[in-house]
Design an enzyme around this catalytic site. Structure first.
Site, PDB file in Angstrom:
ATOM      1  N   HIS A 118       0.818  -1.222   0.000  1.00 62.99           N
ATOM      2  CA  HIS A 118       0.000   0.000   0.000  1.00 62.99           C
ATOM      3  C   HIS A 118       0.845   1.262   0.000  1.00 62.99           C
ATOM      4  CE1 HIS A 118       0.746  -0.283   4.372  1.00 62.99           C
ATOM      5  NE2 HIS A 118       0.313   0.938   4.519  1.00 62.99           N
ATOM      6  N   GLU A 161      12.808   3.819   3.329  1.00 55.83           N
ATOM      7  CA  GLU A 161      11.636   4.391   4.009  1.00 55.83           C
ATOM      8  C   GLU A 161      11.823   5.886   4.267  1.00 55.83           C
ATOM      9  OE1 GLU A 161       8.713   2.465   5.253  1.00 55.83           O
ATOM     10  OE2 GLU A 161       9.410   0.947   3.849  1.00 55.83           O
ATOM     11  N   HIS A 174      10.373   1.659  12.264  1.00 59.77           N
ATOM     12  CA  HIS A 174      11.267   2.691  11.714  1.00 59.77           C
ATOM     13  C   HIS A 174      12.130   3.201  12.862  1.00 59.77           C
ATOM     14  CE1 HIS A 174       7.999   3.776   8.561  1.00 59.77           C
ATOM     15  NE2 HIS A 174       8.975   3.155   7.942  1.00 59.77           N
ATOM     16  N   CYS A 177       6.105  11.352  12.377  1.00 57.94           N
ATOM     17  CA  CYS A 177       5.773  10.678  11.107  1.00 57.94           C
ATOM     18  C   CYS A 177       5.088  11.633  10.150  1.00 57.94           C
ATOM     19  CB  CYS A 177       4.803   9.524  11.331  1.00 57.94           C
ATOM     20  SG  CYS A 177       5.399   8.239  12.393  1.00 57.94           S
TER      21      CYS A 177
HETATM   22  O1  SUG Z   1       4.037   2.689   7.150  1.00 53.77           O
HETATM   23  N1  SUG Z   1       0.960   2.966   8.833  1.00 53.77           N
HETATM   24  C1  SUG Z   1       2.229   3.548   8.449  1.00 53.77           C
HETATM   25  C2  SUG Z   1       2.774   4.398   9.584  1.00 53.77           C
HETATM   26  C3  SUG Z   1       3.997   5.150   9.176  1.00 53.77           C
HETATM   27  C4  SUG Z   1       4.624   5.864  10.310  1.00 53.77           C
HETATM   28  N2  SUG Z   1       5.768   6.559   9.859  1.00 53.77           N
HETATM   29  C5  SUG Z   1       6.904   6.741  10.553  1.00 53.77           C
HETATM   30  N3  SUG Z   1       7.163   6.101  11.653  1.00 53.77           N
HETATM   31  N4  SUG Z   1       7.771   7.563  10.052  1.00 53.77           N
HETATM   32  C6  SUG Z   1       3.244   2.466   8.078  1.00 53.77           C
HETATM   33  O2  SUG Z   1       3.239   1.413   8.712  1.00 53.77           O
HETATM   34  C7  SUG Z   1      -1.122   1.783   8.432  1.00 53.77           C
HETATM   35  C8  SUG Z   1      -2.238   1.755   7.425  1.00 53.77           C
HETATM   36  C9  SUG Z   1      -3.379   0.882   7.825  1.00 53.77           C
HETATM   37  O3  SUG Z   1      -3.158  -0.119   8.500  1.00 53.77           O
HETATM   38  O4  SUG Z   1      -4.549   1.189   7.445  1.00 53.77           O
HETATM   39  C10 SUG Z   1       0.163   2.394   7.929  1.00 53.77           C
HETATM   40  O5  SUG Z   1       0.420   2.376   6.750  1.00 53.77           O
END
Ligand code: SUG
Length: 448
Positions: free
Chosen positions: A137, A174, A250, A372
């Site tokens: 995704h 990332e 991360h 984030c």
């Molecule tokens: O990539 N969550 C994101 C969160 C990103 C956080 N970013 C940092 N830590 N920089 C991820 O895991 C969850 C989407 C969902 O489950 O509907 C999601 O994509």
């Protein structure tokens, strides 16, 4: 010439929902299927942006992406009208459909890695969108992210834009979530600090056993080459595999840095003493300024508590006065050990003098804290002048965005609602209007 660090926050998109898409991200998995509130999510993000702007920080906006991603679904063999594509995907492969609906581009710490001009050989600011290969995704974000970044930083004399790294796990990248920069003043040549989760081409190195390591050292090294960084001022560190297995997907979930401070958990890195040595060596090359390693011990805050509260997914910002402040999610305030730790920290002899708490719960429930939600971009005076000014905030822009959100966003969304073709129309109408508000031109496929 003075430079500032601007924060470009991601506006939460109209399809913000909880689909449990991120294996290894505890919050995403545990809130799978919950009902979301996209309007509240976007307003919470906007409130945080406004609060930072009111503190005198330079604040920018990164537009969300078009979702559902009909083009990705067509690429995967679903055909017909847009509504039919959505219907077929939902019926035949609901997981693929949900992945193509995620508003995950809101977490702009993952949008790109950015190197300020003070660090690069050609004295331009370099941008590389993250390929985000580890999660389907998210892997559909980089193309449009690149379009948006080019529309904001649209001046070749000052800004260099690279294509995202090859779309393969060997080069899993990332973005800024695994990248920090240390410097005395923002316009000084800084130390760029890359944290990776695994070696892709060397099986003999430590790797997590349960959850995936999303970032490879090979990706970090490629970014450093593309950005023409000075090897003497570039430091690589491996994240401890055990913390990845504890839900630290991360580095920005376990460490945050700014100027002469690295704030991190005792268990963040694999070889902590060596990491500190390398940072000191690289930093001392350009400065006499003391460096502060603020290490949080297990006894003070456990890794689990850090993951639950996002103590390290905080923004460590320098106010115009020079004072450093922590921007924390309210989950930190609600935890006795974390609040206690932070209260004690700001009274100690470190540059961090204050903590402010924010409600970004809609994002937190998907594993995205204050850090984030923002991409840091250090800009000199001349570079600030070259930025597309419509993407920077002011009172008028906040009012316009608030009205835009209230006009276009739903306040309740469940996975089942994503199939509604009306939602696609609403989103496209909203984004079309937004590109005008932000002077972006045509950045989305539906506009081409
Ligand atoms: O990539 N969550 C994101 C969160 C990103 C956080 N970013 C940092 N830590 N920089 C991820 O895991 C969850 C989407 C969902 O489950 O509907 C999601 O994509």
């Amino acid at each position: 010439m003075k430079a500032v660090e601007a924060n470009f926050d991601g506006l939460v998109g109209p399809t913000h929902n909880y689909a449990g898409l991120s294996y290894g991200n505890v919050a995403s998995k545990s809130n799978a299927n919950a009902v979301s509130n996209p309007k509240q999510a976007a307003l919470q993000g906007l409130d945080k942006m406004k609060a930072l702007a009111d503190m005198g920080m330079m604040q920018g906006i990164l537009a969300p992406q078009e979702r559902p991603d009909i083009y990705a679904l067509r690429r995967l063999g679903f055909s017909g009208t847009d509504a039919q594509v959505m219907q077929k995907a939902y019926q035949q492969s609901p997981h693929i459909f949900l992945a193509c609906c995620s508003a995950s581009s809101m977490w702009t710490a993952n949008a790109a890695t950015v190197s300020p001009s003070a660090d690069t050989a050609d004295s331009r600011v370099h941008f590389t969108p993250a390929n985000l290969t580890n999660k389907f995704h998210r892997s559909i974000e980089p193309e449009v992210t690149g379009n948006i970044l080019k529309a904001i930083f649209n001046n070749e004399a000052h800004f260099a834009h690279h294509k995202h790294l090859p779309d393969n796990d060997h080069f899993g990248d990332e973005g800024a979530a695994n990248h920090t920069r240390f410097c005395e003043q923002y316009n000084d040549a800084g130390v760029e600090f890359f944290v990776y989760g695994k070696h892709a081409f060397d099986d003999s190195q430590a790797t997590p056993q349960k959850y995936p390591a999303r970032q490879t050292i090979e990706a970090s090294q490629a970014i450093a080459r593309l950005h023409q960084l000075d090897p003497a001022k570039t430091v690589y560190a491996q994240q401890h595999p055990d913390v990845i297995d504890a839900g630290v997907f991360h580095n920005d979930v376990i460490a945050v840095g700014n100027r002469n401070v690295l704030f991190y958990h005792q268990d963040a890195f694999l070889h902590t003493a060596n990491v500190k040595e390398q940072i000191k060596r690289a930093y001392d090359l350009n400065s006499e300024n003391p460096f502060h390693f603020i290490e949080v011990k297990r006894e003070q805050v456990s890794v689990q508590e850090a993951v639950n509260t996002y103590l390290f997914n905080t923004q460590l910002i320098s106010l115009p006065s020079g004072e450093m402040v922590i921007i924390a999610p309210m989950e930190c305030q609600q935890s006795d050990p974390v609040r206690g730790y932070l209260e004690a920290l700001i009274s100690q002899d470190t540059p961090i003098k204050d903590v402010r708490y924010f409600d970004v719960k809609q994002s937190m429930q998907n594993g995205g804290g204050p850090a984030c939600l923002r991409l840091r971009v250090v800009l000199s005076d001349a570079e600030q002048q070259a930025v597309n000014a419509a993407c920077l905030t002011n009172e008028e822009k906040f009012t316009q965005l608030q009205q835009w959100i209230n006009k276009h966003y739903r306040d309740r969304l469940h996975a089942d609602d994503l199939i509604d073709p009306q939602l696609l129309n609403e989103s496209r109408t909203a984004l079309d209007e937004l590109t005008q508000l932000l002077g972006l031109g045509s950045v989305y496929p539906f506009q081409k």
